[in-house]
Design a protein around this motif. Structure first.
Motif, PDB file in Angstrom:
ATOM      1  N   LEU A  22       0.719  -1.082  -0.049  1.00 25.60           N
ATOM      2  CA  LEU A  22      -0.157  -0.061   0.026  1.00 25.60           C
ATOM      3  C   LEU A  22       0.731   1.224   0.018  1.00 25.60           C
ATOM      4  O   LEU A  22       0.635   2.260  -0.513  1.00 25.60           O
ATOM      5  N   LEU A  23       1.999   1.230   0.857  1.00 30.11           N
ATOM      6  CA  LEU A  23       2.842   2.623   0.789  1.00 30.11           C
ATOM      7  C   LEU A  23       3.487   2.702  -0.604  1.00 30.11           C
ATOM      8  O   LEU A  23       3.511   3.917  -1.029  1.00 30.11           O
ATOM      9  N   ILE A  24       3.972   1.697  -1.033  1.00 29.36           N
ATOM     10  CA  ILE A  24       4.674   1.893  -2.554  1.00 29.36           C
ATOM     11  C   ILE A  24       3.566   1.895  -3.586  1.00 29.36           C
ATOM     12  O   ILE A  24       3.929   2.965  -4.203  1.00 29.36           O
ATOM     13  N   VAL A  25       2.422   1.690  -3.610  1.00 27.56           N
ATOM     14  CA  VAL A  25       1.525   2.069  -4.548  1.00 27.56           C
ATOM     15  C   VAL A  25       1.127   3.589  -4.172  1.00 27.56           C
ATOM     16  O   VAL A  25       0.817   4.264  -5.286  1.00 27.56           O
ATOM     17  N   SER A  26       0.965   4.112  -3.131  1.00 26.09           N
ATOM     18  CA  SER A  26       0.811   5.371  -2.802  1.00 26.09           C
ATOM     19  C   SER A  26       1.880   6.204  -3.364  1.00 26.09           C
ATOM     20  O   SER A  26       1.503   7.272  -4.021  1.00 26.09           O
ATOM     21  N   LEU A 156      12.952  -0.272   1.114  1.00 25.93           N
ATOM     22  CA  LEU A 156      12.006  -0.562   0.236  1.00 25.93           C
ATOM     23  C   LEU A 156      11.168   0.920   0.158  1.00 25.93           C
ATOM     24  O   LEU A 156      10.747   1.781  -1.031  1.00 25.93           O
ATOM     25  N   VAL A 157      10.453   1.183   1.202  1.00 29.04           N
ATOM     26  CA  VAL A 157       9.265   2.107   1.251  1.00 29.04           C
ATOM     27  C   VAL A 157      10.034   3.554   1.048  1.00 29.04           C
ATOM     28  O   VAL A 157       9.422   4.421   0.547  1.00 29.04           O
ATOM     29  N   ARG A 158      11.252   3.732   1.711  1.00 32.90           N
ATOM     30  CA  ARG A 158      11.845   4.926   1.515  1.00 32.90           C
ATOM     31  C   ARG A 158      12.284   5.374   0.073  1.00 32.90           C
ATOM     32  O   ARG A 158      12.454   6.396  -0.286  1.00 32.90           O
ATOM     33  N   MET A 159      12.827   3.940  -0.313  1.00 34.83           N
ATOM     34  CA  MET A 159      13.262   3.984  -1.658  1.00 34.83           C
ATOM     35  C   MET A 159      12.077   4.646  -2.795  1.00 34.83           C
ATOM     36  O   MET A 159      12.244   5.545  -3.566  1.00 34.83           O
ATOM     37  N   ASN A 280       4.156  -2.361 -10.508  1.00 34.30           N
ATOM     38  CA  ASN A 280       5.427  -2.247  -9.820  1.00 34.30           C
ATOM     39  C   ASN A 280       5.493  -2.807  -8.406  1.00 34.30           C
ATOM     40  O   ASN A 280       6.399  -3.287  -7.837  1.00 34.30           O
ATOM     41  N   ALA A 281       4.413  -2.352  -7.605  1.00 32.81           N
ATOM     42  CA  ALA A 281       4.466  -2.579  -6.298  1.00 32.81           C
ATOM     43  C   ALA A 281       3.998  -3.815  -5.894  1.00 32.81           C
ATOM     44  O   ALA A 281       4.514  -4.542  -4.997  1.00 32.81           O
ATOM     45  N   VAL A 282       3.163  -4.564  -6.969  1.00 35.94           N
ATOM     46  CA  VAL A 282       2.981  -6.017  -6.705  1.00 35.94           C
ATOM     47  C   VAL A 282       4.222  -6.842  -7.052  1.00 35.94           C
ATOM     48  O   VAL A 282       4.481  -7.716  -6.137  1.00 35.94           O
ATOM     49  N   SER A 283       5.100  -6.400  -7.931  1.00 33.89           N
ATOM     50  CA  SER A 283       6.173  -7.077  -8.140  1.00 33.89           C
ATOM     51  C   SER A 283       7.495  -7.156  -7.043  1.00 33.89           C
ATOM     52  O   SER A 283       7.817  -8.085  -6.728  1.00 33.89           O
ATOM     53  N   VAL A 284       7.317  -6.102  -6.137  1.00 37.92           N
ATOM     54  CA  VAL A 284       8.132  -5.949  -5.034  1.00 37.92           C
ATOM     55  C   VAL A 284       7.541  -6.919  -4.052  1.00 37.92           C
ATOM     56  O   VAL A 284       8.571  -7.567  -3.467  1.00 37.92           O
ATOM     57  N   VAL A 285       6.595  -7.227  -4.071  1.00 35.41           N
ATOM     58  CA  VAL A 285       6.064  -8.205  -2.970  1.00 35.41           C
ATOM     59  C   VAL A 285       6.337  -9.861  -3.538  1.00 35.41           C
ATOM     60  O   VAL A 285       6.578 -10.642  -2.821  1.00 35.41           O
ATOM     61  N   VAL A 286       5.799 -10.064  -4.798  1.00 35.52           N
ATOM     62  CA  VAL A 286       5.729 -11.037  -5.437  1.00 35.52           C
ATOM     63  C   VAL A 286       6.860 -11.917  -5.389  1.00 35.52           C
ATOM     64  O   VAL A 286       7.301 -12.951  -5.055  1.00 35.52           O
ATOM     65  N   LEU A 287       8.115 -11.204  -5.702  1.00 38.30           N
ATOM     66  CA  LEU A 287       9.449 -11.831  -6.115  1.00 38.30           C
ATOM     67  C   LEU A 287       9.713 -12.476  -4.877  1.00 38.30           C
ATOM     68  O   LEU A 287      10.073 -13.835  -5.002  1.00 38.30           O
TER      69      LEU A 287
END
Length: 441
Positions: A22-26, A156-159, A280-287
């Motif tokens: 959610l944070l990355i999507v935001s 990740l979130v700060r990035m 992009n946000a989903v991929s961060v979690v999926v991998l």
């Protein structure tokens, strides 16, 4: 250790994944909003021709950066830093002090490309714009590499939020110009882009973890230079993502159809790329979630099905809404001069949705340790994309370019989906399990 590689047995792990997502999507949606705002302001300031020049400079810069070090180095840096639990300053500082000058080579190539691709409308500023392209490419490389370092440090979130800095500062600069009604040219806008980019690189560097002091910083924390280049070579194709990671379609449109057509095409892109932000946000979690189940293909496929279903629902909803709103958005936001972009934008919305789903499947394959399969799919479909755009250019059809992108996105999803859900061989499962045991940290 990154957020994505914490203990997978923890009961709070799903909540942490969801919060990170959610944070990355935001952050990425904020980035898209800022991009849309700057696109509107530039369209109002510069018109179709000037907007096309800006789009060509940015496309060439991304192309040169991604095709050289910007695509393959960041994932290599992420992996090697995470393995050692090291920060970027301690782990990689010695490499970039010795080899940092290599980043200038693709920048010079970008400047040369601009001299070739600029049409007669920008001939009077050809050299000046080429020099600007050199600097913009260098900034792009710096930001990509620092982003990979922050990911390797587990931030990740700060990035994601640091990635908002350049677009945010650029938006503020353009808003001031528009409010004061200054008559800026395309060159003036590009110089402002460089100025805000320099500040953003400084902010990104300050966001890296500080170097550790004392005798506890041993040689094992430093990344060997040979390992960095070896890992980068292995990541090259999957890191570059030639179908949509190079801006190749924009370069071909600008070179074959001219900057006026590229101005319309860039307008279509500006209102059509929301889906990739979700992927992009989903991929961060999926991998990492898929990689956590090495040796258990059934569980891997269950993870992929769950996240791919989430992606499909989100992407489908976004595509439907954008198709309804695209014409009034372009007409009201960009002006009547850009209404010609509506038809190609409709195709680009569909293409973006398909290519976004493809990114999720690529992340799943990488998590399975089968990134080479995704690389072969990318390479096989690249000629299809180039030929489709070239044929569309011969017919002077921007809609044909959008159709080509949509067709390639569909073919990619079909090929990657078949690969993801096909059980890997026993030999591959054994090798993946062995690698997981060796890299446990």
């Amino acid at each position: 250790m990154t957020e994505a590689t914490n203990d997978t047995t923890s009961p709070v792990r799903p909540l942490r994944d969801a919060l990170t997502f959610l944070l990355i999507v935001s952050a990425t949606f904020g980035l898209q909003l800022l991009t849309l705002v700057t696109g509107i302001i530039m369209a109002r300031l510069l018109g179709v021709e000037g907007r096309g020049v800006i789009a060509l400079v940015l496309a060439v810069s991304v192309f040169a950066a991604q095709l050289s070090f910007g695509g393959c180095l960041p994932p290599a840096i992420t992996k090697l830093l995470a393995e050692r639990g090291a920060n970027a300053r301690d782990g990689l500082g010695h490499v970039f002090r010795r080899r940092g000058w290599l980043l200038l080579l693709p920048c010079l190539v970008a400047g040369g490309l601009m001299l070739v691709l600029l049409d007669d409308g920008a001939a009077g500023q050809r050299f000046e714009i080429a020099v600007i392209a050199v600097v913009v490419t260098l900034q792009t490389l710096f930001f990509s590499i620092i982003g990979g370092a922050m990911q390797g440090e587990g931030r990740l979130v700060r990035m994601a939020w640091v990635a908002l800095t350049p677009q945010g500062l650029f938006t503020i600069a353009l808003a001031v110009v528009a409010a004061l009604d200054w008559g800026w040219s395309a060159t003036d806008v590009l110089l402002a882009y460089i100025a805000t980019g320099v500040l953003s690189v400084l902010v990104a560097m300050a966001s890296l973890l500080p170097a550790e002091r004392g005798d506890d910083v041993g040689a094992e924390r430093r990344v060997p230079e040979a390992s960095l280049w070896s890992e980068a070579r292995g990541n090259y194709v999957s890191g570059v993502r030639p179908l949509d990671g190079l801006g190749l379609e924009r370069i071909l449109v600008g070179g074959l159809l001219g900057t006026t057509a590229l101005g319309l095409f860039a307008t279509g892109l500006a209102v059509s790329n929301l889906c990739r932000l979700v992927s992009n946000a989903v991929s961060v979690v999926v991998l990492p979630r898929v990689a956590a189940h090495q040796g258990d293909p059934a569980q891997q496929r269950a993870v992929v099905r769950r996240w791919f279903t989430i992606s499909l629902v989100l992407v489908g909803g976004i595509v439907a809404v954008l198709e309804l709103l695209v014409e009034p958005v372009i007409r009201l936001a960009f002006g009547e001069e850009f209404v010609g972009a509506v038809s190609v934008a409709r195709w680009l919305i569909v293409a973006d949705g398909l290519l976004a789903l493809r990114r999720v499947l690529i992340a799943a394959l990488q998590g399975q340790g089968r990134g080479g399969v995704a690389s072969w799919v990318e390479l096989a479909l690249l000629p299809v994309l180039v030929v489709g755009i070239a044929l569309s250019a011969l017919r002077e059809s921007l809609d044909g370019v959008g159709m080509s992108l949509a067709a390639v996105g569909l073919l990619s999803c079909l090929a990657l989906g078949r690969a993801v859900f096909r059980a890997p061989s026993a030999r591959h499962r054994g090798r993946a399990t062995s690698c997981t045991q060796q890299r446990r940290w």
